[in-house]
Motif scaffolding. Structure first.
Motif, PDB file in Angstrom:
ATOM      1  N   GLU A   1       0.834  -1.201   0.000  1.00 26.86           N
ATOM      2  CA  GLU A   1       0.000   0.000   0.000  1.00 26.86           C
ATOM      3  C   GLU A   1       0.871   1.256   0.000  1.00 26.86           C
ATOM      4  O   GLU A   1       0.637   2.192  -0.785  1.00 26.86           O
ATOM      5  N   ALA A   2       1.872   1.278   0.875  1.00 24.87           N
ATOM      6  CA  ALA A   2       2.742   2.458   0.975  1.00 24.87           C
ATOM      7  C   ALA A   2       3.477   2.718  -0.337  1.00 24.87           C
ATOM      8  O   ALA A   2       3.575   3.857  -0.796  1.00 24.87           O
TER       9      ALA A   2
ATOM     10  N   GLY B   1      -3.489   3.045  -3.346  1.00 28.06           N
ATOM     11  CA  GLY B   1      -3.196   2.501  -2.024  1.00 28.06           C
ATOM     12  C   GLY B   1      -4.099   1.326  -1.685  1.00 28.06           C
ATOM     13  O   GLY B   1      -3.632   0.302  -1.166  1.00 28.06           O
ATOM     14  N   LEU B   2      -5.380   1.448  -1.989  1.00 25.92           N
ATOM     15  CA  LEU B   2      -6.310   0.346  -1.725  1.00 25.92           C
ATOM     16  C   LEU B   2      -5.949  -0.893  -2.541  1.00 25.92           C
ATOM     17  O   LEU B   2      -6.055  -2.018  -2.046  1.00 25.92           O
TER      18      LEU B   2
ATOM     19  N   LEU C   1      11.948   4.873  -4.738  1.00 24.70           N
ATOM     20  CA  LEU C   1      10.589   5.203  -4.308  1.00 24.70           C
ATOM     21  C   LEU C   1      10.049   4.148  -3.343  1.00 24.70           C
ATOM     22  O   LEU C   1       9.435   4.485  -2.319  1.00 24.70           O
ATOM     23  N   ALA C   2      10.267   2.869  -3.657  1.00 20.80           N
ATOM     24  CA  ALA C   2       9.756   1.787  -2.810  1.00 20.80           C
ATOM     25  C   ALA C   2      10.392   1.818  -1.426  1.00 20.80           C
ATOM     26  O   ALA C   2       9.703   1.687  -0.407  1.00 20.80           O
ATOM     27  N   LEU C   3      11.701   2.011  -1.388  1.00 22.66           N
ATOM     28  CA  LEU C   3      12.402   2.038  -0.111  1.00 22.66           C
ATOM     29  C   LEU C   3      11.969   3.242   0.726  1.00 22.66           C
ATOM     30  O   LEU C   3      11.725   3.116   1.932  1.00 22.66           O
TER      31      LEU C   3
ATOM     32  N   ILE D   1       6.860   3.902   6.816  1.00 21.95           N
ATOM     33  CA  ILE D   1       5.933   3.125   7.654  1.00 21.95           C
ATOM     34  C   ILE D   1       6.680   2.023   8.428  1.00 21.95           C
ATOM     35  O   ILE D   1       6.072   1.072   8.913  1.00 21.95           O
ATOM     36  N   SER D   2       7.995   2.166   8.556  1.00 24.52           N
ATOM     37  CA  SER D   2       8.814   1.120   9.179  1.00 24.52           C
ATOM     38  C   SER D   2       8.315   0.744  10.575  1.00 24.52           C
ATOM     39  O   SER D   2       8.339  -0.432  10.954  1.00 24.52           O
TER      40      SER D   2
END
Length: 180
Positions: free
Chosen positions: A27-28, A45-46, A166-168, A174-175
């Motif tokens: 989602e993030a 996100g959904l 971007l993914a990291l 949200i870690s």
């Protein structure tokens, strides 16, 4: 369906905490990609949050994965989300940018988690993009993370380096929620 309703639905249908964390990570990343492309962050996100909604039902029946999610979500989310869910598990050819993104995102979140877990700190904060790119080349590292599927990020106009960046970033934001 709003995010809170989606979270309740996810927690109702998915029993494994690690899989819930995987869905939160997806989602993030999807939200970060939506922002990057100027798309609807809520919808993207959904799609990321709900993409493995049926895993408890289909883990021994992969041919049904995605189809059961669409059945559960029927009348609750737009077709765009359902199509992205179907595309991530190869029940339809990824056509839209969102479908292509989710297809690439799914193995990437697990790959990034694996990269964090091999570090002594077991935290995302110590992982960087060069580390991920080096691990990508190692066939024995995170074998379950399909390299071709991750590399398909090029189909949405991102190099692997840009995609991992971007993914990291998204996962680091949200870690605390995913225990990394």
């Amino acid at each position: 369906m709003n995010r809170e309703e989606a979270l309740i639905l996810l927690r109702t249908h998915v029993s494994n905490k690690n899989l819930i964390n995987h869905c939160l990570a997806c989602e993030a990343i999807m939200r970060k990609l939506a922002k990057h492309f100027g798309e609807d962050e809520e919808v993207w996100g959904l799609a990321g949050l709900l993409h493995d909604l049926d895993y408890d039902y289909t883990k021994d029946k992969p041919e049904e994965h995605g189809l059961k999610s669409v059945e559960i979500l029927n009348g609750k989310v737009c077709d765009e989300i359902k199509n992205a869910i179907l595309a991530h598990c190869e029940k339809k050819t990824p056509e839209t940018t969102m479908e292509k993104a989710l297809y690439a995102v799914d193995p990437t979140s697990g790959f990034i988690v694996a990269a964090a877990l091999i570090r002594p700190e077991k935290k995302l904060e110590v992982v960087d993009v060069p580390f991920l790119l080096n691990r990508f080349k190692e066939k024995g590292f995170a074998k379950g993370a399909n390299r071709e599927q991750m590399k398909s990020c090029e189909n949405i106009g991102l190099s692997l380096e840009e995609f991992y960046t971007l993914a990291l970033e998204a996962m680091k934001e949200i870690s605390d929620k995913i225990g990394l």
